[in-house]
Scaffold this motif. Structure first.
Motif, PDB file in Angstrom:
ATOM      1  N   VAL A 104      22.359   9.963  98.568  1.00  0.00           N
ATOM      2  CA  VAL A 104      23.006   9.318  99.704  1.00  0.00           C
ATOM      3  C   VAL A 104      23.573   8.069  99.324  1.00  0.00           C
ATOM      4  O   VAL A 104      23.536   7.443  98.041  1.00  0.00           O
ATOM      5  CB  VAL A 104      22.092   8.892 100.908  1.00  0.00           C
ATOM      6  N   ASP A 105      24.314   7.327 100.213  1.00  0.00           N
ATOM      7  CA  ASP A 105      25.275   6.307  99.787  1.00  0.00           C
ATOM      8  C   ASP A 105      24.306   4.992  99.617  1.00  0.00           C
ATOM      9  O   ASP A 105      24.446   4.285  98.472  1.00  0.00           O
ATOM     10  CB  ASP A 105      26.421   5.979 100.685  1.00  0.00           C
ATOM     11  N   SER A 142      19.577   6.847  96.161  1.00  0.00           N
ATOM     12  CA  SER A 142      21.047   6.338  96.741  1.00  0.00           C
ATOM     13  C   SER A 142      21.800   5.825  95.748  1.00  0.00           C
ATOM     14  O   SER A 142      21.300   5.329  94.517  1.00  0.00           O
ATOM     15  CB  SER A 142      20.487   5.460  97.903  1.00  0.00           C
ATOM     16  N   LEU A 180      25.378  13.560 100.295  1.00  0.00           N
ATOM     17  CA  LEU A 180      25.692  13.059 101.888  1.00  0.00           C
ATOM     18  C   LEU A 180      26.278  12.057 102.014  1.00  0.00           C
ATOM     19  O   LEU A 180      25.902  10.805 101.482  1.00  0.00           O
ATOM     20  CB  LEU A 180      23.961  12.923 102.445  1.00  0.00           C
ATOM     21  N   GLY A 181      27.466  11.945 102.606  1.00  0.00           N
ATOM     22  CA  GLY A 181      28.444  10.941 102.512  1.00  0.00           C
ATOM     23  C   GLY A 181      29.673  10.597 101.799  1.00  0.00           C
ATOM     24  O   GLY A 181      29.410  11.169 100.676  1.00  0.00           O
ATOM     25  N   HIS A 217      26.546  12.780 105.922  1.00  0.00           N
ATOM     26  CA  HIS A 217      25.339  11.902 106.175  1.00  0.00           C
ATOM     27  C   HIS A 217      24.685  12.232 107.280  1.00  0.00           C
ATOM     28  O   HIS A 217      25.560  12.245 108.513  1.00  0.00           O
ATOM     29  CB  HIS A 217      25.707  10.464 105.881  1.00  0.00           C
TER      30      HIS A 217
END
Length: 244
Positions: A104-105, A142, A180-181, A217
């Protein structure tokens, strides 16, 4: 030829004055005399931002620890781009031998002790359950170890963070990678999410390649539930290509 004598100019002027009054205009002239026939003054030159004299060097794999345990410790050291950011650093979780890695971010504003432990995390758990796995079985990480002030990855350190994230994936070497994202998509594939979605990517690392799928996300899916069918198609593609 003259003006149209059938138009009630006085009524039109009164109407305009009334509109200006409603709009907050409280005077019809300036305090100082104005030469309405003078040429307009040229606009002042735009101030130029000073060029940076200290370009940010992108970290090379040789500059980062070669073992996962050392890397995870280093990830919370003064050597990383987020070292001077405020807030708590969130470590990656999950087994080092996970077949599925999720990137993820950044941490969520309402995360507790681990990544995705708030409302977005509950939706994330349901997404994992839909493909027959659990959080304990995946390696979750992340791009940013800490949450940026505005919740977005700083462009001045984007390349550094991307290099770190790519090195992290290489240390895990999972069979599948779920990104995701948008920021995570840019970090791994150098491609924005809208262009990256809908197809399987091969992410190359020193021990081989990983089949990579980009999706939304969970926080976006909470805000835009209509995108959930598209996210489900992404997850199905991830599972169909589990051996890629």
């Amino acid at each position: 030829m003259g003006a149209d004598q059938n138009i009630a100019w006085h009524a039109l002027a009164a109407s305009a004055l009334e509109w200006w009054q409603d709009a907050g205009v409280d005077m019809l002239v300036d305090d100082a005399p104005r030469d309405w026939f003078a040429a307009p003054a040229p606009p002042p030159p735009a101030a130029l931002a000073p060029a940076s004299t200290t370009p940010v060097a992108v970290l090379e794999p040789a500059e980062m620890p070669a073992s996962l345990a050392e890397f995870l410790t280093w990830r919370n050291s003064p050597a990383v781009p987020e070292a001077l950011w405020g807030g708590v650093a969130f470590a990656a979780t999950g087994p080092a031998t996970a077949e599925l890695m999720v990137l993820v971010d950044c941490p969520e504003r309402d995360d507790g002790e681990t990544l995705l432990s708030g409302p977005a995390g509950r939706l994330f758990d349901r997404m994992l359950a839909a493909i027959g796995t659990t959080r304990e079985a995946v390696h979750l990480a992340s791009v940013c170890a800490k949450r940026p002030t505005a919740g977005r990855v700083h462009r001045d350190v984007e390349a550094q963070l991307a290099a770190i994230a790519q090195h992290h994936v290489g240390l895990i070497a999972p069979k599948r990678l779920l990104v995701l994202g948008n920021a995570a998509s840019r970090a791994i594939l150098a491609t924005d999410l809208p262009d990256a979605r809908g197809r399987l990517h091969a992410f190359n690392h020193k021990t081989g390649k990983t089949g990579t799928v980009v999706s939304f996300h969970p926080r976006f899916l909470i805000e835009k539930p209509a995108a959930k069918p598209e996210a489900w198609r992404d997850l199905q593609m991830l599972m169909r290509n589990s051996d890629a």
